[in-house]
Design an enzyme around this catalytic site. Structure first.
Site, PDB file in Angstrom:
ATOM      1  CG  ASP A 143      79.098  87.174  57.640  1.00 31.12           C
ATOM      2  OD1 ASP A 143      78.601  87.462  58.732  1.00 31.12           O
ATOM      3  OD2 ASP A 143      79.623  86.061  57.401  1.00 31.12           O
ATOM      4  NE  ARG A 193      78.489  89.485  63.579  1.00 35.42           N
ATOM      5  CZ  ARG A 193      78.164  88.465  62.774  1.00 35.42           C
ATOM      6  NH1 ARG A 193      78.784  88.271  61.641  1.00 35.42           N
ATOM      7  NH2 ARG A 193      77.195  87.638  63.119  1.00 35.42           N
TER       8      ARG A 193
END
Ligand code: FDA
Length: 318
Positions: A143, A193
């Site tokens: 992340d 992402r």
């Protein structure tokens, strides 16, 4: 509509005092349950099973961030190892190029911000989780947190990718540097992402305002879709999803050469529709007791969530 309370909510998301108050309130639970799959590994695996059964893929996040003690980081690694082992019991079709199972991790939960050696400690811990993921046939994506961590995070990801070439990472379209990062990281086998970004960032490093962030997202998406990697389109925004669909046509990407991603509890109907349309859709599935920071970022994203939350605090509305 822009949320005028967003900066205050994001500041509150990092306040230990607010965390103690809000996590202790019984009225918070109903709204937390919308965004968080439970506090235990068993609940997370149960939710994962249901999502996989509906044709969606999953990426599970064991909640926690900004740890201040190495024991907490070791505990996080142990949680991921147990989780990955439990995930092997789920029925998945892993014959395709795309792996249905994934975990997402925050390097600040693995020790990245510990004084002295934080970078090396997070790298070692991420290594251990990637080993467990490889054994379980799962992918890992790292992340993105606030901009002060971006250089360290991308450098750890680069080091890990030497051993785990399937490792993915997140880039945040609101950061001014991200177009350049997309260019650098869109080579063969990369998995990026792309999200808008969820933290409170100063104008010196981040685009401010919805239109500027959306335009940046589009520019970054074009770079990734025209690149050689595997773009992961993480947004619930219908305009950006449409733009992604158009770019897929123009760049003639096949269905296993990119995927859509959304958060657990948000736009469930749209998630199912994308699957029905033949796309891969992965749900970000958070679980654990440390849900406060994640939950506050979800409230900050949408005034309606905040209003719902505030109404729930009024005794007559409970
Ligand atoms: P936007 O906020 O404009 O929302 C578009 C529409 O989606 C809204 O109109 C509403 O209908 C719906 N929606 C969005 N958020 C909602 C909410 N909280 N509640 C209810 N409805 C909502 N960020 C980050 O900084 N680092 C990271 O690593 C990640 N990782 C990540 C993974 C995945 C899979 C996703 C989908 C998102 C992230 N994010 C993230 C969060 C991301 O940066 C962003 O904050 C949210 O996705 C919201 O932005 P949207 O692109 O959905 O657009």
């Amino acid at each position: 509509m822009a949320n005028p309370l967003r900066p205050a909510m994001l500041a509150a998301s990092r306040s230990p005092r607010m965390a103690r108050t809000i996590t202790g309130m019984s009225t918070t639970k109903k709204l937390v349950d919308r965004f968080v799959a439970g506090e235990t590994e068993e609940q997370a695996v149960g939710s994962a099973d249901v999502l996989l059964g509906s044709g969606r893929y999953i990426t599970i996040d064991y909640l926690g961030e900004d740890i201040t003690d190495i024991e907490q980081a070791r505990d996080t690694v142990a949680h991921y190892q147990r989780l990955l082992s439990a995930l092997t019991a789920l029925p998945v079709d892993d014959t395709e190029n795309v792996r249905p199972l994934e975990v997402s991790l925050k390097l600040s939960a693995l020790g990245q911000s510990l004084p002295r050696d934080g970078h090396a400690i997070a790298l070692e811990h991420a290594h251990a989780i990637c080993d467990a993921a490889a054994a379980a046939g799962a992918w890992v994506t790292v992340d993105a947190e606030d901009h002060t961590t971006t250089d360290s995070t991308l450098s750890i990801v680069r080091e890990l990718r030497a051993d785990y070439p399937w490792l993915g990472t997140v880039l945040q379209a609101y950061l001014k540097r991200t177009e350049g990062d997309c260019r650098d990281l869109s080579g063969p086998n990369s998995r990026i992402r792309l999200c808008k970004g969820a933290y409170r960032e100063p104008a010196s490093v981040a685009h401010q305002g919805r239109a500027a962030v959306d335009e940046s997202y589009l520019r970054c998406l074009r770079i990734l879709m025209n690149g050689q990697g595997y773009p992961m389109v993480a947004t619930h925004d219908p305009a950006l999803i449409d733009a992604a669909r158009r770019l897929v046509e123009v760049t003639t990407r096949k269905s296993d050469e990119f995927e859509f991603q959304m958060l657990y509890g948000i736009r469930d109907t749209e998630q199912r529709k994308l699957v029905t349309d033949g796309h891969h859709l992965r749900v970000y599935l958070p679980y654990g007791q440390q849900w406060y920071g994640y939950f506050m970022r979800r409230l900050a994203e949408r005034p309606a969530n905040l209003a719902f939350f505030l109404r729930a605090l009024v005794p007559g509305n409970r």
